[in-house]
Design an enzyme around this catalytic site. Structure first.
Site, short mmCIF file in Angstrom:
data_model
loop_
_atom_site.label_atom_id
_atom_site.label_comp_id
_atom_site.label_asym_id
_atom_site.label_seq_id
_atom_site.Cartn_x
_atom_site.Cartn_y
_atom_site.Cartn_z
N HIS A 80 0.23 -1.28 -0.04
CA HIS A 80 0.01 0.15 -0.18
C HIS A 80 0.82 1.23 0.24
O HIS A 80 2.13 1.50 0.05
CB HIS A 80 -0.45 -0.05 0.84
CG HIS A 80 -1.62 -1.15 1.52
ND1 HIS A 80 -2.19 -1.95 2.52
CD2 HIS A 80 -2.04 -2.22 0.52
CE1 HIS A 80 -2.74 -2.62 2.49
NE2 HIS A 80 -3.05 -2.86 1.28
N LYS A 111 6.35 5.41 7.90
CA LYS A 111 5.67 4.60 8.45
C LYS A 111 6.58 4.43 9.60
O LYS A 111 8.23 3.35 9.16
CB LYS A 111 4.98 3.48 7.93
CG LYS A 111 3.84 3.98 7.45
CD LYS A 111 3.11 2.81 6.24
CE LYS A 111 1.41 3.66 5.82
NZ LYS A 111 1.12 2.23 5.53
N TYR A 146 2.14 1.17 13.83
CA TYR A 146 3.05 1.81 13.59
C TYR A 146 2.77 3.45 13.33
O TYR A 146 1.16 3.51 13.68
CB TYR A 146 2.71 1.81 11.65
CG TYR A 146 1.44 1.15 11.22
CD1 TYR A 146 0.82 2.13 9.79
CD2 TYR A 146 0.96 0.66 11.31
CE1 TYR A 146 -0.12 2.31 9.48
CE2 TYR A 146 -0.71 0.07 10.47
CZ TYR A 146 -1.36 1.01 9.42
OH TYR A 146 -2.02 0.95 9.13
N ASP A 171 -7.07 -5.78 -1.72
CA ASP A 171 -5.87 -5.81 -2.41
C ASP A 171 -5.29 -7.49 -3.63
O ASP A 171 -4.52 -7.34 -4.48
CB ASP A 171 -4.55 -6.97 -0.89
CG ASP A 171 -4.63 -5.46 0.17
OD1 ASP A 171 -4.93 -4.44 -0.38
OD2 ASP A 171 -4.04 -6.20 1.12
#
Length: 185
Positions: A64, A73, A133, A172
């Site tokens: 992503h 991230k 995250y 996905d």
């Protein structure tokens, strides 16, 4: 003395971060982020959002990215084990289309910094994993982009030996390859 060991990867701006752990028979303490120490290491990002997910074995989330609001991230696993991957999508980079992966677990307590301009994904290797995250920009659902997890050109060496079945979201499953992705950073 720094509480962190910042390990540069083969891809510029991407780091594996080891944290000092202070433990005894009661348990442990660790600092997971310190703006001053990260800045001294050249990681001057500002985090604006924290996220957490829990997934079962075989779940693969990714790859992503956000198009107009790219997110850096800082990722880690609270419990369980995942194989975490970042793919360089910066078209002016010498490592465009290359990937870096690292095993993150509740036991090794490593962190991985995946900068803005990268696709990100992970595969759960343990029965379950809790993934946490920090992000440098807010999540914008209308801004999502992605690349299929098994793109032949990127050729990620996912550790699939003990995985019976890859579990993907419907979204996905529909992602394109890097070559078919029209968006460029």
């Amino acid at each position: 003395m720094s509480k962190f060991n910042f390990i540069k990867t083969d891809i510029e701006d991407m780091y594996i971060i080891e944290t000092s752990i202070f433990g005894d028979d009661r348990g442990y303490f660790m600092e997971t982020y310190n703006k001053e120490e990260f800045n001294q290491a050249g990681l001057t990002m500002d985090f604006v959002q924290d996220n957490q997910s829990k997934s079962k074995k075989g779940v693969l989330r990714g790859l992503h990215f956000q198009k107009e609001h790219p997110q850096g991230k800082l990722v880690r696993v609270l419990n369980g084990k995942v194989f975490d991957v970042g793919v360089d999508l910066r078209t002016d980079s010498e490592t465009y289309g290359q990937w870096q992966g690292v095993t993150l677990s509740g036991e090794n307590k490593k962190q991985f910094y995946v900068p803005e301009g990268f696709a990100h994904g992970f595969l759960v290797l343990s029965d379950t994993a809790t993934f946490s995250y920090k992000c440098t920009d807010f999540y914008h659902p209308e801004d999502e982009g992605g690349i299929i997890w098994d793109d032949r050109d990127i050729n990620i060496n996912w550790p699939l030996e003990d995985i019976d079945k890859i579990l993907l979201s419907e979204k996905d499953k529909e992602l394109n390859s890097l070559v078919e992705t029209k968006f460029k950073f």
